[in-house]
Write a protein that holds these residues in place. Structure first.
Motif, PDB file in Angstrom:
ATOM      1  N   PHE A 120       0.852  -1.191   0.000  1.00 12.27           N
ATOM      2  CA  PHE A 120       0.000   0.000   0.000  1.00 12.27           C
ATOM      3  C   PHE A 120       0.889   1.243   0.000  1.00 12.27           C
ATOM      4  O   PHE A 120       1.415   1.644   1.043  1.00 12.27           O
ATOM      5  CB  PHE A 120      -0.924  -0.029   1.222  1.00 12.27           C
ATOM      6  CG  PHE A 120      -1.851  -1.212   1.203  1.00 12.27           C
ATOM      7  CD1 PHE A 120      -3.132  -1.093   0.698  1.00 12.27           C
ATOM      8  CD2 PHE A 120      -1.427  -2.455   1.658  1.00 12.27           C
ATOM      9  CE1 PHE A 120      -3.982  -2.200   0.662  1.00 12.27           C
ATOM     10  CE2 PHE A 120      -2.267  -3.556   1.630  1.00 12.27           C
ATOM     11  CZ  PHE A 120      -3.547  -3.426   1.129  1.00 12.27           C
ATOM     12  N   ASN A 121       1.053   1.839  -1.178  1.00  9.80           N
ATOM     13  CA  ASN A 121       1.910   3.006  -1.346  1.00  9.80           C
ATOM     14  C   ASN A 121       1.037   4.250  -1.405  1.00  9.80           C
ATOM     15  O   ASN A 121       0.198   4.394  -2.292  1.00  9.80           O
ATOM     16  CB  ASN A 121       2.746   2.858  -2.622  1.00  9.80           C
ATOM     17  CG  ASN A 121       3.538   1.569  -2.590  1.00  9.80           C
ATOM     18  OD1 ASN A 121       4.351   1.342  -1.712  1.00  9.80           O
ATOM     19  ND2 ASN A 121       3.261   0.679  -3.536  1.00  9.80           N
ATOM     20  N   VAL A 122       1.242   5.140  -0.431  1.00  3.51           N
ATOM     21  CA  VAL A 122       0.404   6.326  -0.297  1.00  3.51           C
ATOM     22  C   VAL A 122       1.035   7.476  -1.088  1.00  3.51           C
ATOM     23  O   VAL A 122       2.183   7.838  -0.855  1.00  3.51           O
ATOM     24  CB  VAL A 122       0.240   6.712   1.191  1.00  3.51           C
ATOM     25  CG1 VAL A 122      -0.631   7.946   1.317  1.00  3.51           C
ATOM     26  CG2 VAL A 122      -0.350   5.548   1.984  1.00  3.51           C
ATOM     27  N   HIS A 123       0.268   8.019  -2.025  1.00  2.43           N
ATOM     28  CA  HIS A 123       0.701   9.158  -2.840  1.00  2.43           C
ATOM     29  C   HIS A 123       0.006  10.404  -2.309  1.00  2.43           C
ATOM     30  O   HIS A 123      -1.215  10.517  -2.392  1.00  2.43           O
ATOM     31  CB  HIS A 123       0.327   8.941  -4.306  1.00  2.43           C
ATOM     32  CG  HIS A 123       1.081   7.819  -4.941  1.00  2.43           C
ATOM     33  ND1 HIS A 123       2.059   8.029  -5.876  1.00  2.43           N
ATOM     34  CD2 HIS A 123       1.007   6.474  -4.773  1.00  2.43           C
ATOM     35  CE1 HIS A 123       2.556   6.872  -6.270  1.00  2.43           C
ATOM     36  NE2 HIS A 123       1.924   5.904  -5.605  1.00  2.43           N
ATOM     37  N   ILE A 124       0.792  11.320  -1.758  1.00  6.01           N
ATOM     38  CA  ILE A 124       0.275  12.599  -1.269  1.00  6.01           C
ATOM     39  C   ILE A 124       0.959  13.680  -2.088  1.00  6.01           C
ATOM     40  O   ILE A 124       2.134  13.981  -1.884  1.00  6.01           O
ATOM     41  CB  ILE A 124       0.549  12.782   0.238  1.00  6.01           C
ATOM     42  CG1 ILE A 124      -0.165  11.682   1.035  1.00  6.01           C
ATOM     43  CG2 ILE A 124       0.095  14.170   0.698  1.00  6.01           C
ATOM     44  CD1 ILE A 124       0.072  11.713   2.522  1.00  6.01           C
TER      45      ILE A 124
ATOM     46  N   ILE B  38      -4.033   5.904  -2.831  1.00  2.00           N
ATOM     47  CA  ILE B  38      -3.252   4.761  -2.369  1.00  2.00           C
ATOM     48  C   ILE B  38      -3.128   3.806  -3.541  1.00  2.00           C
ATOM     49  O   ILE B  38      -4.138   3.364  -4.102  1.00  2.00           O
ATOM     50  CB  ILE B  38      -3.917   4.068  -1.166  1.00  2.00           C
ATOM     51  CG1 ILE B  38      -4.029   5.045   0.000  1.00  2.00           C
ATOM     52  CG2 ILE B  38      -3.116   2.815  -0.767  1.00  2.00           C
ATOM     53  CD1 ILE B  38      -4.849   4.542   1.163  1.00  2.00           C
ATOM     54  N   GLU B  39      -1.895   3.535  -3.923  1.00  2.99           N
ATOM     55  CA  GLU B  39      -1.617   2.596  -5.000  1.00  2.99           C
ATOM     56  C   GLU B  39      -1.317   1.239  -4.378  1.00  2.99           C
ATOM     57  O   GLU B  39      -0.408   1.123  -3.562  1.00  2.99           O
ATOM     58  CB  GLU B  39      -0.422   3.086  -5.808  1.00  2.99           C
ATOM     59  CG  GLU B  39      -0.019   2.170  -6.937  1.00  2.99           C
ATOM     60  CD  GLU B  39       1.241   2.655  -7.595  1.00  2.99           C
ATOM     61  OE1 GLU B  39       1.142   3.381  -8.586  1.00  2.99           O
ATOM     62  OE2 GLU B  39       2.332   2.322  -7.078  1.00  2.99           O
ATOM     63  N   VAL B  40      -2.092   0.249  -4.741  1.00  2.03           N
ATOM     64  CA  VAL B  40      -1.914  -1.096  -4.205  1.00  2.03           C
ATOM     65  C   VAL B  40      -1.247  -1.957  -5.280  1.00  2.03           C
ATOM     66  O   VAL B  40      -1.748  -2.042  -6.407  1.00  2.03           O
ATOM     67  CB  VAL B  40      -3.262  -1.718  -3.780  1.00  2.03           C
ATOM     68  CG1 VAL B  40      -3.050  -3.101  -3.200  1.00  2.03           C
ATOM     69  CG2 VAL B  40      -3.973  -0.822  -2.771  1.00  2.03           C
ATOM     70  N   THR B  41      -0.114  -2.545  -4.926  1.00  2.31           N
ATOM     71  CA  THR B  41       0.598  -3.418  -5.850  1.00  2.31           C
ATOM     72  C   THR B  41       0.696  -4.816  -5.255  1.00  2.31           C
ATOM     73  O   THR B  41       0.554  -5.003  -4.043  1.00  2.31           O
ATOM     74  CB  THR B  41       2.015  -2.886  -6.153  1.00  2.31           C
ATOM     75  OG1 THR B  41       2.753  -2.776  -4.934  1.00  2.31           O
ATOM     76  CG2 THR B  41       1.964  -1.528  -6.839  1.00  2.31           C
ATOM     77  N   ASP B  42       0.946  -5.790  -6.129  1.00  2.00           N
ATOM     78  CA  ASP B  42       1.122  -7.166  -5.653  1.00  2.00           C
ATOM     79  C   ASP B  42       2.611  -7.473  -5.536  1.00  2.00           C
ATOM     80  O   ASP B  42       3.459  -6.601  -5.740  1.00  2.00           O
ATOM     81  CB  ASP B  42       0.398  -8.155  -6.555  1.00  2.00           C
ATOM     82  CG  ASP B  42       0.890  -8.147  -7.985  1.00  2.00           C
ATOM     83  OD1 ASP B  42       1.991  -7.621  -8.267  1.00  2.00           O
ATOM     84  OD2 ASP B  42       0.174  -8.681  -8.857  1.00  2.00           O
TER      85      ASP B  42
END
Length: 82
Positions: free
Chosen positions: A6-10, A56-60
């Protein structure tokens, strides 16, 4: 179980998630992203945040993007308690 990050982009900043979480599927990852967004919206920051420019960018575990969750999507407009 697949692992999701879960990568948060602000704005221009990215708060990476180096550990991730083992979840059953992308639907559960969506739920986690929504809860994270709700927590962010309830957090006081030193500077004002333009939430419309945040997600929030969700990656596997293959670094493929599974979903992007706009922070503003976590606002409950129904008036119902959570």
């Amino acid at each position: 179980m697949p692992r999701y990050f879960f990568n948060v982009h602000i704005g221009e900043d990215v708060l990476g998630d180096p550990e991730g979480q083992d979840l059953r599927d992308a639907d559960q990852a969506w739920e986690v992203a929504r809860a994270m967004a709700q927590n962010l919206l309830g957090t006081e920051f030193a500077q004002p945040i333009n939430w419309a420019a945040c997600h929030i960018e969700v990656t596997d575990d293959l670094d493929e993007i599974v979903l992007e969750f706009p922070i503003l999507e976590a606002i409950d407009l129904s008036g119902q308690p959570h």
